[in-house]
Design a protein around this motif. Structure first.
Motif, PDB file in Angstrom:
ATOM      1  N   LYS A 146       0.832  -1.205   0.000  1.00 49.56           N
ATOM      2  CA  LYS A 146       0.000   0.000   0.000  1.00 49.56           C
ATOM      3  C   LYS A 146       0.874   1.264   0.000  1.00 49.56           C
ATOM      4  CE  LYS A 146      -2.705   0.381   3.598  1.00 49.56           C
ATOM      5  NZ  LYS A 146      -3.751  -0.089   4.500  1.00 49.56           N
ATOM      6  N   VAL A 147       1.928   1.250   0.830  1.00 50.26           N
ATOM      7  CA  VAL A 147       2.846   2.397   0.869  1.00 50.26           C
ATOM      8  C   VAL A 147       3.506   2.594  -0.501  1.00 50.26           C
ATOM      9  CG1 VAL A 147       5.013   3.267   1.843  1.00 50.26           C
ATOM     10  CG2 VAL A 147       3.310   2.260   3.351  1.00 50.26           C
ATOM     11  N   PHE A 148       3.927   1.496  -1.121  1.00 55.62           N
ATOM     12  CA  PHE A 148       4.599   1.569  -2.426  1.00 55.62           C
ATOM     13  C   PHE A 148       3.653   2.060  -3.523  1.00 55.62           C
ATOM     14  CE2 PHE A 148       8.559  -1.382  -2.367  1.00 55.62           C
ATOM     15  CZ  PHE A 148       8.903  -0.932  -1.102  1.00 55.62           C
ATOM     16  N   HIS A 149       2.353   1.919  -3.318  1.00 60.81           N
ATOM     17  CA  HIS A 149       1.394   2.100  -4.409  1.00 60.81           C
ATOM     18  C   HIS A 149       1.334   3.536  -4.931  1.00 60.81           C
ATOM     19  CE1 HIS A 149      -2.435   2.218  -6.592  1.00 60.81           C
ATOM     20  NE2 HIS A 149      -2.292   0.911  -6.734  1.00 60.81           N
ATOM     21  N   GLY A 150       1.420   4.545  -4.042  1.00 65.25           N
ATOM     22  CA  GLY A 150       1.205   5.919  -4.498  1.00 65.25           C
ATOM     23  C   GLY A 150      -0.145   6.020  -5.183  1.00 65.25           C
ATOM     24  N   SER A 151      -0.260   6.889  -6.178  1.00 65.00           N
ATOM     25  CA  SER A 151      -1.557   7.023  -6.866  1.00 65.00           C
ATOM     26  C   SER A 151      -1.648   6.180  -8.127  1.00 65.00           C
ATOM     27  CB  SER A 151      -1.820   8.496  -7.212  1.00 65.00           C
ATOM     28  OG  SER A 151      -0.883   8.921  -8.184  1.00 65.00           O
ATOM     29  N   PRO A 254       8.673   1.915  -5.015  1.00 64.35           N
ATOM     30  CA  PRO A 254       7.477   2.732  -4.834  1.00 64.35           C
ATOM     31  C   PRO A 254       7.136   3.530  -6.098  1.00 64.35           C
ATOM     32  CG  PRO A 254       8.995   2.977  -2.979  1.00 64.35           C
ATOM     33  CD  PRO A 254       9.724   2.223  -4.046  1.00 64.35           C
ATOM     34  N   GLY A 255       5.864   3.912  -6.227  1.00 60.06           N
ATOM     35  CA  GLY A 255       5.447   4.833  -7.289  1.00 60.06           C
ATOM     36  C   GLY A 255       6.086   6.192  -7.063  1.00 60.06           C
ATOM     37  N   ASN A 312       8.995  22.091   6.138  1.00 57.49           N
ATOM     38  CA  ASN A 312       8.100  21.813   7.269  1.00 57.49           C
ATOM     39  C   ASN A 312       7.024  20.824   6.854  1.00 57.49           C
ATOM     40  OD1 ASN A 312       7.263  21.946   9.843  1.00 57.49           O
ATOM     41  ND2 ASN A 312       6.094  23.847   9.634  1.00 57.49           N
ATOM     42  N   LEU A 313       7.499  19.788   6.172  1.00 56.89           N
ATOM     43  CA  LEU A 313       6.579  18.814   5.577  1.00 56.89           C
ATOM     44  C   LEU A 313       5.936  17.986   6.673  1.00 56.89           C
ATOM     45  CD1 LEU A 313       5.693  17.607   2.845  1.00 56.89           C
ATOM     46  CD2 LEU A 313       7.646  16.093   2.968  1.00 56.89           C
ATOM     47  N   SER A 314       4.633  18.017   6.730  1.00 60.26           N
ATOM     48  CA  SER A 314       3.934  17.164   7.686  1.00 60.26           C
ATOM     49  C   SER A 314       2.984  16.283   6.907  1.00 60.26           C
ATOM     50  CB  SER A 314       3.164  18.021   8.689  1.00 60.26           C
ATOM     51  OG  SER A 314       2.451  17.178   9.554  1.00 60.26           O
ATOM     52  N   LEU A 315       3.472  15.090   6.593  1.00 65.40           N
ATOM     53  CA  LEU A 315       2.676  14.222   5.710  1.00 65.40           C
ATOM     54  C   LEU A 315       1.577  13.496   6.456  1.00 65.40           C
ATOM     55  CD1 LEU A 315       5.645  12.687   3.736  1.00 65.40           C
ATOM     56  CD2 LEU A 315       4.144  14.509   2.998  1.00 65.40           C
ATOM     57  N   GLY A 316       1.719  13.405   7.779  1.00 67.43           N
ATOM     58  CA  GLY A 316       0.716  12.666   8.543  1.00 67.43           C
ATOM     59  C   GLY A 316       0.780  11.197   8.204  1.00 67.43           C
ATOM     60  N   PRO A 317      -0.230  10.450   8.596  1.00 63.70           N
ATOM     61  CA  PRO A 317      -0.211   9.010   8.303  1.00 63.70           C
ATOM     62  C   PRO A 317      -0.304   8.752   6.810  1.00 63.70           C
ATOM     63  CG  PRO A 317      -2.310   9.686   9.257  1.00 63.70           C
ATOM     64  CD  PRO A 317      -1.436  10.884   9.290  1.00 63.70           C
ATOM     65  N   ILE A 318       0.268   7.659   6.381  1.00 64.73           N
ATOM     66  CA  ILE A 318       0.198   7.289   4.968  1.00 64.73           C
ATOM     67  C   ILE A 318      -1.275   7.106   4.585  1.00 64.73           C
ATOM     68  CG2 ILE A 318       0.785   5.474   3.317  1.00 64.73           C
ATOM     69  CD1 ILE A 318       3.228   6.981   4.130  1.00 64.73           C
ATOM     70  N   ALA A 319      -1.685   7.746   3.523  1.00 62.96           N
ATOM     71  CA  ALA A 319      -3.078   7.598   3.082  1.00 62.96           C
ATOM     72  C   ALA A 319      -3.318   6.187   2.580  1.00 62.96           C
ATOM     73  CB  ALA A 319      -3.362   8.597   1.967  1.00 62.96           C
ATOM     74  N   THR A 320      -4.455   5.650   2.888  1.00 61.26           N
ATOM     75  CA  THR A 320      -4.769   4.334   2.337  1.00 61.26           C
ATOM     76  C   THR A 320      -5.298   4.502   0.922  1.00 61.26           C
ATOM     77  OG1 THR A 320      -6.938   4.454   3.335  1.00 61.26           O
ATOM     78  CG2 THR A 320      -5.263   3.238   4.551  1.00 61.26           C
ATOM     79  N   VAL A 321      -4.878   3.599   0.067  1.00 59.17           N
ATOM     80  CA  VAL A 321      -5.245   3.732  -1.349  1.00 59.17           C
ATOM     81  C   VAL A 321      -6.387   2.789  -1.659  1.00 59.17           C
ATOM     82  CG1 VAL A 321      -4.409   3.460  -3.689  1.00 59.17           C
ATOM     83  CG2 VAL A 321      -2.911   4.364  -1.947  1.00 59.17           C
TER      84      VAL A 321
END
Length: 321
Positions: A146-151, A254-255, A312-321
């Motif tokens: 899922k992390v590798f998937h990107g969009s 990853p994508g 100041n990148l705050s990506l938060g949790p990895i979005a689920t795809v």
């Protein structure tokens, strides 16, 4: 055979010996960054076909080109160490997100078809391995995929290389020492001509050539996602005076727009002073890596950390795809 080099018999994963096989994979990921698979799901017939066609294609289409390059650069008469190129003949096949196999010139149709079939099998094996790593890390099944998937899904491609006989292997490497930038790498290598080595405890160790095995190594992204629990390891190819070594290295990465950061489950136990790896977009890391491939990985991680801090990148949790 290299002393205790981790060789994993995948057939044991379906038996009562599963726990010990999983423990071997865990130890290999933590202490070697490499392991070799036997009795994996890819058919021997397909591997034999791919090897035969790859070697035929090299002889017919690549060998003369390589010899012309060597002659034009005067490499055979080199007197001192050459640090700015590698003794390899290579081309790259992209499988995902879109394939370029039909666009590569000089490939016979049956070779294209065999490589497409081989890539499909390798993709399945890569995703199975990522889930085995999740299991060992205590991450939910599918987390790494899922992390590798990107969009748009992962980047997946194969570097097809041949390392011809080299008259001066002490002066020129087949491939200079580096870590791999991406995710998980699956290598189908020559079983007769050796040359691949990894760095462990400051010593270069041979990766043993074995018939019909697939060698796995971990890239920088898995080191980041595991927050350093698993390591990407320096490796190189030593040129040989005899024999041409075939190498098909397939990179499941990853994508481009995948957000890479340490898995929250692996950093939550850490105290405030513990080292945490950076968060970044995969493509930004690759742009940096291109110029620094043959240097240590740590400054790349530091540069990504500086980039993260400055934006100041705050990506938060990895979005689920």
């Amino acid at each position: 055979m290299a002393e205790n080099f981790p060789i994993i018999d995948m057939s044991k994963l379906n038996t009562e010996e599963r726990a010990s096989a999983m423990e071997m994979i865990k130890d290999a990921c933590e202490n070697w960054g490499f392991f070799e698979l036997i009795n994996h799901p890819i058919s021997i017939e397909l591997m034999d076909k791919v090897e035969k066609l790859t070697k035929e294609h090299y002889k017919k289409c690549m060998e003369l080109r390589f010899k012309e390059m060597v002659a034009s650069k005067g490499l055979e008469s080199a007197q001192s160490e050459i640090n700015d190129l590698d003794w390899e003949s290579t081309f790259f096949l992209r499988h995902l997100p879109t394939s370029n196999i039909s666009e590569i010139p000089d490939l016979p149709q049956h070779y294209r078809e065999a490589m497409k079939e081989f890539a499909k099998e390798l993709e399945k094996l890569a995703e199975l391995l990522l889930d085995l790593l999740c299991e060992n890390l205590g991450l939910e099944k599918g987390y790494l995929k899922k992390v590798f998937h990107g969009s748009k899904g992962p980047n997946f491609g194969t570097k097809v290389s041949n390392y011809p006989p080299c008259p001066k292997p002490e002066l020129i490497k087949g491939l200079r020492a580096h870590t791999d930038a991406g995710g998980i790498i699956l290598l189908f290598q020559d079983d007769k001509v050796s040359g691949l080595q990894l760095l462990k405890d400051d010593k270069w160790i041979d990766v043993p050539p074995m018939r019909h095995s697939i060698v796995i190594n971990l890239g920088d992204q898995l080191e980041v996602i595991t927050n350093g629990k698993y390591k990407s390891v320096m490796h190189r190819v030593i040129a040989q005076t005899d024999g041409t070594r075939m190498s098909l290295a397939s990179f499941y990465n990853p994508g481009n727009d995948a957000l890479i950061s340490p898995a929250p489950a692996l950093v939550k136990e850490l105290d405030e002073t513990s080292q945490v790896y950076p968060k970044f977009v995969f493509d930004d890391y690759m742009k940096l890596y291109v110029g620094l491939k043959f240097q240590a990985k740590e400054p790349r991680f530091e540069a990504m950390k500086a980039m993260e801090a400055s934006s100041n990148l705050s990506l938060g949790p990895i979005a689920t795809v």
